[in-house]
Each structure stands twice: as structure tokens, then as C-alpha cells.
Design a protein around this motif. Structure first.
Motif, mmCIF file in Angstrom:
data_model
loop_
_atom_site.group_PDB
_atom_site.id
_atom_site.type_symbol
_atom_site.label_atom_id
_atom_site.label_comp_id
_atom_site.label_asym_id
_atom_site.label_seq_id
_atom_site.Cartn_x
_atom_site.Cartn_y
_atom_site.Cartn_z
ATOM 1 N N LEU A 186 -7.114 1.221 -36.940
ATOM 2 C CA LEU A 186 -6.751 0.578 -38.208
ATOM 3 C C LEU A 186 -7.893 0.726 -39.206
ATOM 4 O O LEU A 186 -9.070 0.592 -38.864
ATOM 5 N N LYS A 187 -7.535 0.964 -40.453
ATOM 6 C CA LYS A 187 -8.524 1.216 -41.496
ATOM 7 C C LYS A 187 -8.567 0.126 -42.557
ATOM 8 O O LYS A 187 -9.479 0.097 -43.377
ATOM 9 N N GLU A 188 -7.588 -0.767 -42.558
ATOM 10 C CA GLU A 188 -7.546 -1.838 -43.548
ATOM 11 C C GLU A 188 -7.041 -3.121 -42.892
ATOM 12 O O GLU A 188 -6.375 -3.085 -41.845
ATOM 13 N N ASP A 189 -7.368 -4.256 -43.517
ATOM 14 C CA ASP A 189 -6.792 -5.523 -43.068
ATOM 15 C C ASP A 189 -5.269 -5.415 -43.121
ATOM 16 O O ASP A 189 -4.709 -4.852 -44.062
ATOM 17 N N THR A 190 -4.637 -5.967 -42.125
ATOM 18 C CA THR A 190 -3.175 -5.870 -42.092
ATOM 19 C C THR A 190 -2.605 -6.991 -41.250
ATOM 20 O O THR A 190 -3.309 -7.616 -40.455
ATOM 21 N N VAL A 191 -1.337 -7.258 -41.447
ATOM 22 C CA VAL A 191 -0.609 -8.230 -40.635
ATOM 23 C C VAL A 191 0.365 -7.451 -39.755
ATOM 24 O O VAL A 191 1.227 -6.728 -40.258
ATOM 25 N N LEU A 192 0.191 -7.610 -38.446
ATOM 26 C CA LEU A 192 1.006 -6.868 -37.492
ATOM 27 C C LEU A 192 2.152 -7.729 -36.970
ATOM 28 O O LEU A 192 2.001 -8.948 -36.798
ATOM 29 N N SER A 193 3.273 -7.090 -36.722
ATOM 30 C CA SER A 193 4.411 -7.725 -36.074
ATOM 31 C C SER A 193 4.810 -6.873 -34.868
ATOM 32 O O SER A 193 4.306 -5.763 -34.685
ATOM 33 N N VAL A 194 5.722 -7.420 -34.078
ATOM 34 C CA VAL A 194 6.262 -6.674 -32.933
ATOM 35 C C VAL A 194 7.767 -6.595 -33.093
ATOM 36 O O VAL A 194 8.446 -7.622 -33.249
ATOM 37 N N ALA A 195 8.289 -5.383 -33.114
ATOM 38 C CA ALA A 195 9.732 -5.173 -33.198
ATOM 39 C C ALA A 195 10.299 -5.064 -31.785
ATOM 40 O O ALA A 195 9.637 -4.553 -30.874
ATOM 41 N N VAL A 196 11.520 -5.554 -31.605
ATOM 42 C CA VAL A 196 12.180 -5.509 -30.294
ATOM 43 C C VAL A 196 13.581 -4.948 -30.473
ATOM 44 O O VAL A 196 14.258 -5.230 -31.468
ATOM 45 N N HIS A 197 13.977 -4.137 -29.512
ATOM 46 C CA HIS A 197 15.324 -3.550 -29.529
ATOM 47 C C HIS A 197 15.895 -3.613 -28.118
ATOM 48 O O HIS A 197 15.214 -3.239 -27.147
ATOM 49 N N ASP A 198 17.121 -4.100 -27.996
ATOM 50 C CA ASP A 198 17.804 -4.155 -26.698
ATOM 51 C C ASP A 198 18.813 -3.010 -26.654
ATOM 52 O O ASP A 198 19.861 -3.066 -27.302
ATOM 53 N N PRO A 199 18.515 -1.944 -25.898
ATOM 54 C CA PRO A 199 19.429 -0.805 -25.858
ATOM 55 C C PRO A 199 20.760 -1.139 -25.194
ATOM 56 O O PRO A 199 21.744 -0.418 -25.379
ATOM 57 N N ASN A 200 20.822 -2.224 -24.435
ATOM 58 C CA ASN A 200 22.068 -2.593 -23.771
ATOM 59 C C ASN A 200 23.111 -3.115 -24.747
ATOM 60 O O ASN A 200 24.310 -2.890 -24.583
ATOM 61 N N THR A 201 22.656 -3.833 -25.749
ATOM 62 C CA THR A 201 23.592 -4.414 -26.721
ATOM 63 C C THR A 201 23.456 -3.809 -28.104
ATOM 64 O O THR A 201 24.301 -4.050 -28.970
ATOM 65 N N GLY A 202 22.357 -3.064 -28.342
ATOM 66 C CA GLY A 202 22.126 -2.500 -29.671
ATOM 67 C C GLY A 202 21.519 -3.491 -30.633
ATOM 68 O O GLY A 202 21.299 -3.171 -31.807
ATOM 69 N N SER A 203 21.213 -4.704 -30.194
ATOM 70 C CA SER A 203 20.636 -5.709 -31.090
ATOM 71 C C SER A 203 19.136 -5.501 -31.218
ATOM 72 O O SER A 203 18.463 -5.093 -30.275
ATOM 73 N N SER A 204 18.624 -5.798 -32.415
ATOM 74 C CA SER A 204 17.208 -5.614 -32.718
ATOM 75 C C SER A 204 16.694 -6.800 -33.492
ATOM 76 O O SER A 204 17.466 -7.602 -34.035
ATOM 77 N N GLY A 205 15.379 -6.896 -33.576
ATOM 78 C CA GLY A 205 14.777 -7.967 -34.354
ATOM 79 C C GLY A 205 13.272 -7.805 -34.394
ATOM 80 O O GLY A 205 12.704 -6.856 -33.840
ATOM 81 N N THR A 206 12.604 -8.729 -35.056
ATOM 82 C CA THR A 206 11.150 -8.766 -35.147
ATOM 83 C C THR A 206 10.680 -10.129 -34.666
ATOM 84 O O THR A 206 11.209 -11.160 -35.098
#
Length: 458
Positions: A186-206
Motif C-alpha cells: 500500500l502506498k497511501e492511507d486507505t480504508v479497507l473492506s472485505v467482500a464476500v461472495h457465496d457461489p452456492n446462492t450467488g449472493s454477495s456483500g461487503t
């Protein structure tokens, strides 16, 4: 409807069933409240449907369409009942509850409760996320650990503002806590999140939890000096010139400010002497003006400051030397003897500079006249610093500060510093002759030529 109404009507119907000749003639109540404590469950996990104010003589079962999704449940009390479904795999489910009279002598008397219960199968966005480090060196990677992630789901690190841009590989969870490292530093201050995806249902979120990462300033920035009136690099700047320092690859979250490291004739300052204002980085090139005009060689350093991580600042690793040429505008005066028989001529320099070797030349043929004169030694800067033996060093332009070699100059001095006057003997001059003086820096070797002067012989 108030709770008492449900209870009262249920008791009334039970009494009617007992009094009427044909028992079980009343249907189950269909307007009982139904709900779910969890509106979204993991893939292949059961859902829960709650029926409030059930009738003791009625059984209840969860259906989706014509397919039963729970066991038949009966309850002899009037407390709410909880119906667990079979493991859910579809992306969303709309459940109904079928109520059946338990004591009917005829065909079962059933009613479908009015309220439908919706349960989604998706991703859990409330997981805990822990960062291995939240204060990083420039271009350093970090790892995020997801506690108790969802089986069968895949996770990746992303920016808070854009989960469509992965900052790590997509990792499919198998067991235990899940650790994911960023692909690049990383080269700059940043806010990180984690994305999640369930391939069984196709649902996603953060995931709801976000991690703030601070990145220290890059202390290895390329830096060079340029004259104020030119974008072209020069070996030395003109006397009384103005300059600026150009930094490359600056960070927008960092402020930069120049300070004096060393100056020829003055030496390193006892305290930090600032040479300009603070300037915010640009994520690219940044030009920092050097305060004032330059008369002597200087070494300039850069302070990098960053709110939060390094508010007091730290120094960039690279300092910049700015060699300054000798003053080419020193006034020359012709001196003659009061004795008319003495035709020896001298050239006087008014306002001579420290650390400059002056050599008189006859303009015709560029012939040196007499010995060079060293007005007064400046100590030099960096590797050009001279000891007490008056041996000057020569500045190698191509090699920069890395290659200083001993020069040929071993010269006597004339210490008349108060008046800053030097006398260069031209010797016997019998004809009108033009002279000029070369001014050469003893430490760096840069040379200027003073305006010529003509000795007129009548």
C-alpha cells in the motif's frame, strides 16, 4: 389485533368443538402472527419460523408451495412455538404455515396462516475483521483475518469505496479463521473492506467492519534541483540564482518542506533551518521553491510530514547539493604606480569571493599572467570539505557527489578579508592590452569569466 383476542377466540372455538355434536367443526385460526428471528441464514443452514399464540388442539407445519419444510409441531401450551426448517439452499424462500385441527373426526380441517415469512440465504456481513498491522511502511503489504467466516463462501480485500476492485486474491473458506494478504504493498492511507461472495446462492456483500490503514511517507523519493527559470538540469546554478527542488512520486497524504543541511562557508546549522513553506504531495511530481537567492554551494534536505502516522516529520534519505557558480560581476580596476618610470600594472578585484581561485589572463592568446590567487578558503560542503593544507577538491559533474578527486591547486592565500580586495599583478605592460580574470570555485571547479578590462598605454 390484541393478544387477548387470539386467546379468547381460540378458547371459544375449543368450547364450540366440545359442545357441538360433531366435534372439530371449527377451523384453526388463520390470522395468528408469524415471524422469523433471522431474515438471512447461511447456505445449507436451517431457518426458523415462529408462530405466536398457537392453539393447543392444532398442529403447525412450514411449507414452501406444496413442499413441507419442517416437521409437524404440536404444542399443548399457549406459548409461541418455533419451527425449524430443513437446511436452506435457495437464494430466497417464502414460507407459509399450515395449521391442522388435531381432533377432527372428518377430513382434517386445515387453514393456511395469512402471513408469509420470507427468509433469504446469503452472506453474513457482521463478521469480525482484524488487521495484522494498521501502520505500514511505504509499499508494505498487510493481511486481514476474518473470524469464523462462512463455509463455502469466498472472500477478498477491497477498497471501502469500491468493492469491485480486488486488492487481494479471492480465497475460498475451508476451515478455521481466514487470513488474506493484499497482493501489492500500500502506498497511501486507505480504508479497507472485505467482500464476500457465496457461489452456492450467488449472493454477495461487503462485511460491515472496515479497517483504516495508515502508510508512512516514502523516504526514497527521487529529488533533483532545477533553476527557477529553467526546467533543464544544470551542473551548477548562476550566482544570485533561484532554484527549486523537484520531488518525484510524492504522496498526496504527505506534506514536504525544505531545510538547510549545509552551506559552504557557514557549515551545518546548529538547528533546523527551513528553506521554504510546506507543500502537499500530488501523487506525482512536486516542485519546492528554495527560499532566497543562492550565493554559495548548499545542501538541501526534505522533511516529510504526515498527519496521524508521522506528524513531527522525518527526513528523506536523499539530500540535494546545489553548486553555485562564482560571481561573474566583480568589478576590476587598473592600478598603476605613482612612479612614472615604473610601468608595472596591477588589476584590483573589488568584492572578491571566499573560496575562489582568481587567475589573470591576457586576452590575446588567452595567456595566463602571473600566479593564481586564492582569496580566502571556504571549507566546502559534503565531500568537498577542505582541511587545513589548502588542497582543494575538484567536482566531477558526471559522478555527482560520489566522486571527488584531489585537484592540482595548492595555492597561497592573501587574507585581506575585511576589504575583500585582491591584487593581481599584470607585470610590465608596454602596449595597450586587454585582460580578463577567470574565477574558479576551489571546491567544485566551476568557472566564470569576469568582464574584460583594457590597460591603455599612451
Amino acid at each position: 389485533m390484541k393478544n387477548e383476542d387470539h386467546l379468547l377466540r381460540a378458547a371459544r372455538n375449543t368450547l364450540l368443538d366440545m359442545l357441538l355434536e360433531s366435534r372439530g367443526t371449527t377451523y384453526p385460526l388463520a390470522d395468528l402472527p408469524t415471524s422469523t428471528p433471522i431474515e438471512m441464514v447461511y447456505f445449507n443452514r436451517p431457518g426458523t419460523v415462529i408462530v405466536s399464540h398457537p392453539q393447543p388442539d392444532v398442529t403447525y407445519q412450514v411449507f414452501e408451495g406444496d413442499t413441507p419444510y419442517s416437521e409437524v409441531y404440536k404444542n399443548d401450551s399457549r406459548r409461541a412455538i418455533s419451527l425449524d426448517t430443513i437446511p436452506l439452499t435457495g437464494e430466497s424462500h417464502a414460507f407459509k404455515v399450515v395449521a391442522t385441527k388435531r381432533y377432527s373426526r372428518r377430513a382434517p380441517l386445515t387453514k393456511v396462516l395469512y402471513k408469509v415469512v420470507n427468509i433469504k440465504v446469503g452472506v453474513n456481513t457482521g463478521l469480525e475483521v482484524i488487521a495484522s498491522k494498521t501502520l505500514l511502511n511505504f509499499n508494505e503489504k498487510t493481511a486481514l483475518t476474518i473470524k469464523e467466516p462462512q463455509a463455502g463462501a469466498e472472500y477478498y480485500i477491497c477498497l471501502k469505496r469500491d468493492h469491485n476492485v480486488p486488492l487481494s486474491a479471492k480465497v475460498l473458506y475451508e476451515k478455521g479463521d481466514l487470513s488474506i494478504e493484499t497482493t501489492d504493498g500500500l502506498k497511501e492511507d486507505t480504508v479497507l473492506s472485505v467482500a464476500v461472495h457465496d457461489p452456492n446462492t450467488g449472493s454477495s456483500g461487503t462485511l460491515d467492519m472496515q479497517i483504516t490503514i495508515q502508510v508512512k511517507p516514502n523516504l526514497d523519493l527521487p529529488a533533483l534541483w532545477l533553476a527557477k527559470d529553467s526546467n533543464n538540469a544544470r551542473p551548477a546554478i548562476d550566482h544570485l540564482g533561484r532554484a527549486f527542488i523537484r520531488l518525484s512520486n510524492t504522496q498526496s497524504s504527505v506534506t514536504y518542506q525544505l531545510f538547510l543541511v549545509d552551506m559552504d562557508g557557514v557549515g551545518p546549522p546548529e538547528t533546523e533551518t527551513l528553506m521554504g513553506n510546506k507543500y502537499k504531495g500530488t501523487d506525482g511530481d512536486l516542485d519546492l521553491p528554495v527560499t532566497g537567492i543562492l550565493t554559495e554551494d548548499v545542501v538541501i534536505g526534505v522533511i516529510a510530514r504526515k498527519t496521524g502516522s508521522l506528524p513531527n516529520g522525518t527526513y528523506l534519505k536523499k539530500s540535494v547539493i546545489i553548486p553555485v557558480k562564482p560571481d561573474p560581476k566583480i568589478k576590476l580596476t587598473v592600478l598603476t604606480s605613482e612612479d612614472p618610470e615604473d610601468k608595472n600594472i596591477s588589476i584590483q578585484l573589488n568584492g572578491a569571493q571566499r573560496g575562489i581561485i582568481y587567475q589573470l589572463y591576457q586576452q590575446e592568446g588567452n595567456k595566463p599572467v602571473g600566479e593564481p590567487v586564492f582569496y580566502h578558503r571556504n571549507l566546502g560542503i559534503g565531500n568537498t570539505r577542505i582541511g587545513g593544507d589548502f588542497i582543494a577538491d575538484h567536482y566531477n559533474v558526471d559522478a555527482g557527489m560520489d566522486n571527488w578527486v584531489s585537484s592540482e591547486f595548492v595555492i597561497d592565500t592573501m587574507d585581506i578579508e575585511d576589504k575583500k580586495i585582491l591584487i593581481l599583478s599584470a607585470g610590465l605592460v608596454e602596449d595597450t592590452t586587454a585582460f580578463y580574470v577567470s574565477a574558479k570555485k576551489s571546491t567544485t571547479g566551476f568557472t566564470e569569466f569576469l568582464p574584460p578590462v583594457t590597460v591603455t598605454i599612451a
